[in-house]
Design an enzyme around this catalytic site. Structure first.
Site, PDB file in Angstrom:
ATOM      1  N   ASP A  14       9.787 -19.763  58.540  1.00  0.00           N
ATOM      2  CA  ASP A  14      11.072 -19.429  59.131  1.00  0.00           C
ATOM      3  C   ASP A  14      10.870 -19.249  60.629  1.00  0.00           C
ATOM      4  OD1 ASP A  14      13.699 -18.470  59.451  1.00  0.00           O
ATOM      5  OD2 ASP A  14      13.614 -17.455  57.518  1.00  0.00           O
ATOM      6  N   ASP A  53       0.934  -1.302  48.186  1.00  0.00           N
ATOM      7  CA  ASP A  53       1.582  -0.580  49.301  1.00  0.00           C
ATOM      8  C   ASP A  53       3.111  -0.639  49.202  1.00  0.00           C
ATOM      9  OD1 ASP A  53       2.114  -3.187  49.994  1.00  0.00           O
ATOM     10  OD2 ASP A  53       1.192  -3.095  51.986  1.00  0.00           O
ATOM     11  N   HIS A  57      18.943 -14.602  51.472  1.00  0.00           N
ATOM     12  CA  HIS A  57      18.614 -13.188  51.719  1.00  0.00           C
ATOM     13  C   HIS A  57      19.673 -12.460  52.535  1.00  0.00           C
ATOM     14  CE1 HIS A  57      17.660 -15.297  55.335  1.00  0.00           C
ATOM     15  NE2 HIS A  57      17.495 -14.152  55.988  1.00  0.00           N
ATOM     16  N   ASN A  97      -1.226  -5.262  46.615  1.00  0.00           N
ATOM     17  CA  ASN A  97      -2.185  -4.227  47.032  1.00  0.00           C
ATOM     18  C   ASN A  97      -1.623  -2.814  46.907  1.00  0.00           C
ATOM     19  OD1 ASN A  97      -0.398  -4.253  49.095  1.00  0.00           O
ATOM     20  ND2 ASN A  97      -1.863  -4.672  50.735  1.00  0.00           N
ATOM     21  N   ASP A 142       4.101  -7.552  45.248  1.00  0.00           N
ATOM     22  CA  ASP A 142       3.086  -6.776  45.972  1.00  0.00           C
ATOM     23  C   ASP A 142       1.778  -6.842  45.184  1.00  0.00           C
ATOM     24  OD1 ASP A 142       1.679  -4.889  47.420  1.00  0.00           O
ATOM     25  OD2 ASP A 142       2.612  -3.185  46.377  1.00  0.00           O
ATOM     26  N   ASP A 176       3.577  -9.457  49.382  1.00  0.00           N
ATOM     27  CA  ASP A 176       2.624 -10.071  50.312  1.00  0.00           C
ATOM     28  C   ASP A 176       2.337 -11.526  49.946  1.00  0.00           C
ATOM     29  OD1 ASP A 176       0.802  -9.674  48.115  1.00  0.00           O
ATOM     30  OD2 ASP A 176       0.571  -7.597  48.810  1.00  0.00           O
TER      31      ASP A 176
END
Ligand code: BGC
Length: 550
Positions: free
Chosen positions: A98, A25, A321, A23, A21, A29
């Site tokens: 994807d 949040d 994943h 930023n 991340d 990203d």
């Protein structure tokens, strides 16, 4: 086999939400991916598969796309995506996106229009059917639990199909208009400089619609009617224009008769993720010990190679994943140590095919069992929990099984360093960081030349070494010591090289008959290689990659 650029793929899969991340949040990203490109280059990967970053309401973390031509704001912007493609290219890395086209999100404009008029143009983009006897059109169970049909709001007896969650309505691939739209979208993305696509759930595109109920196969009234929605037909035409791109299908159980159509010279895909071994988990009572699981794993690996028989390229991997971490899945706790952790990826890394690693695998990230079902966030996990309870399990038993099998183990944030939240975010992570991060993190391993991270780099370097690469790509595969329990070994051979790959899952090691003459030890998780005139001793959990005389 005609040679293609993508045969040399050493891929690295990124689950962007949990990678980095930038930023604050709490959500990873695209800028976070750009930040770590140098590390991926250093690992030796030349392709990145990026899990979905398209606009999405995130019911299934991006596997529910509401706009195929836009980036979700939580991940960044289209400009970030273009920057990522360009920055990766500078480092010799191509990006795969994807492609989730078995279904869209229920928020996609097509589906919204379809709900307004199920019998109009967009209704034909999806699968709407009348119910039967006051119930769903048939009793197919969704892969994520419950009926695969959902009632259309405002209609008494009309349903739409969703083989995943109800927020993921299936697209109707029988409709040429839909196919054309998707095809155009694919070309637009390719024009932006992508290397290709990973094709999500692609073996489910074609359905065999039957409207008679099947015998229920569980305490609910449904049937997991896999054979009715797990086979692709006719996809070749759609993908033929992408022949120079790398397309990897998520394809369940490819049989010998499917190989030519699926990954053959003129097949639909460049390669497929073969799931033969991914269902196994050593903690499942069926196994209970590492060696038994490894022996079965070996047999499955070689069986899959036999099916393909040089007619195409499989995609070899240990993690993604959707699965728990490989160290916990393959090794009993008493067998987990730095030797076995290094041996594990060598088992399939030099087999014919392309290879993929998953974020965090290179540092040995581990499962993160939860204390209660509330610790999980993934919708399907709760469906599994409900099913287990319905089957009569107690809360503790259901939790134990979920802690063993959950795909959420692989989604904990990447452990970059020992600072707060493992350096993943300055905010609150969307999913908790595994508490072992103060010890187990990228920075600590970077500082230790004996670490797993350094070993992964060496392993990739061997596979990509110029004088060996062709042998690993196109050389003959010869399984070795196939009947010796606890040994997984094979040879790759062509006119230039003869390379022997030896691994053992035995805690005491083993001495094997050996007549080869070693020219070079290419990879070893020990400092010594105990080869004699007629035998070789494999030390506990040892792996060796040996260049031997022709
Ligand atoms: C993906 C999953 C996803 C499902 C539905 C797959 O097989 O890998 O993560 O939930 O498709 O799109």
């Amino acid at each position: 086999m005609e040679k293609k650029w993508w045969h040399k793929t050493v891929g690295y899969q990124i689950y962007p939400k949990s990678f980095q991340d930038t930023n604050g949040d709490g959500i990873g990203d695209l800028k976070g991916v750009i930040r770590h490109l140098d590390k991926i280059e250093k690992l030796g990967a030349n392709v990145i598969w990026l899990c979905p970053v398209f606009a999405s309401p995130m019911v299934d973390n991006g596997y529910d796309i509401s706009d195929y031509m836009d980036i979700d704001p939580s991940f960044g912007t289209m400009e970030d995506m273009k920057e990522l493609i360009a920055e990766a290219k500078k480092r010799g890395i191509r990006i795969l996106m994807d492609l989730v086209v078995n279904h869209s999100s229920d928020r996609h404009a097509w589906f919204q229009a379809a709900l307004q008029d199920p019998f109009g143009k967009y209704g034909k983009y999806y699968v709407f059917r009348e119910g039967k006897d006051g119930k769903e059109p048939n009793n197919w169970r969704s892969i994520f639990g419950g009926s695969a049909w959902e009632k259309v709001p405002g209609y008494d007896n009309l349903y739409y199909l969703h083989i995943f969650t109800k927020e993921q309505p299936d697209l109707n691939w029988e409709n040429p208009e839909l196919r054309e739209e998707i095809y155009e979208m694919i070309l637009k993305w390719m024009d932006l400089g992508l290397g290709g696509f990973r094709l999500d759930a692609i073996s489910h595109l074609k359905k065999n619609y039957q409207y008679t109920n099947l015998p229920p196969d569980g305490p609910d009234e449904y049937n997991m009617a896999f054979e009715y929605f797990n086979n692709v037909d006719g996809l070749a035409d759609i993908l033929c224009e992408m022949k120079d791109a790398l397309t990897i299908g998520e394809y369940d159980h490819m049989g010998p008769e499917d190989v030519e159509d699926v990954i053959g010279e003129n097949g639909s895909f460049s390669s497929v993720f073969d799931f033969c071994h991914t269902l196994d988990n050593v903690r499942n009572p069926k196994w209970g010990n590492t060696v038994a699981l490894f022996d079965d794993y070996r047999d499955q690996l070689f069986a899959a190679q036999k099916i393909v028989d040089g007619r195409g390229m499989l995609c070899n991997f240990l993690e993604n994943h959707d699965k728990p971490r490989s160290i916990d899945r393959f090794l009993m706790p008493e067998d987990q140590n730095l030797y076995s952790e290094k041996m594990l990826p060598v088992t399939n890394f030099f087999l014919p095919g392309i290879v993929f690693l998953y974020q965090g695998q290179e540092i040995g990230m581990r499962d993160d069992p939860k204390q209660s079902i509330q610790g999980f966030v993934d919708k399907p996990t709760f469906a599994i929990y409900d099913r287990l309870i319905a089957e009569g399990k107690t809360d503790a038993e259901a939790l134990e099984q979920i802690n063993c099998e959950s795909r959420e183990h692989s989604r904990t944030p990447m452990q970059w360093d020992a600072s707060a939240e493992a350096g993943f975010t300055t905010g609150t992570p969307w999913f908790p960081v595994n508490k072992n991060y103060t010890e187990l993190n990228y920075e600590a391993e970077e500082k230790d030349p004996d670490s797993l991270l350094w070993f992964y780099r060496k392993m990739v370097a061997v596979r990509r070494r110029e004088d060996l690469e062709e042998t690993f790509l196109y050389g003959t595969l010869i399984p070795e010591y196939e009947t010796v329990s606890g040994v997984l070994a094979y040879r790759r051979k062509d006119e230039k090289n003869n390379v022997l790959i030896l691994t053992t899952s035995l805690a005491d090691g083993i001495t094997l008959p050996f007549t080869d003459t070693i020219e070079e030890v290419l990879l070893n998780n020990y400092d010594t290689c105990e080869a004699g005139e007629e035998t070789i001793r494999l030390q506990p959990y040892q792996c060796l990659v040996l260049k031997v005389k022709e």
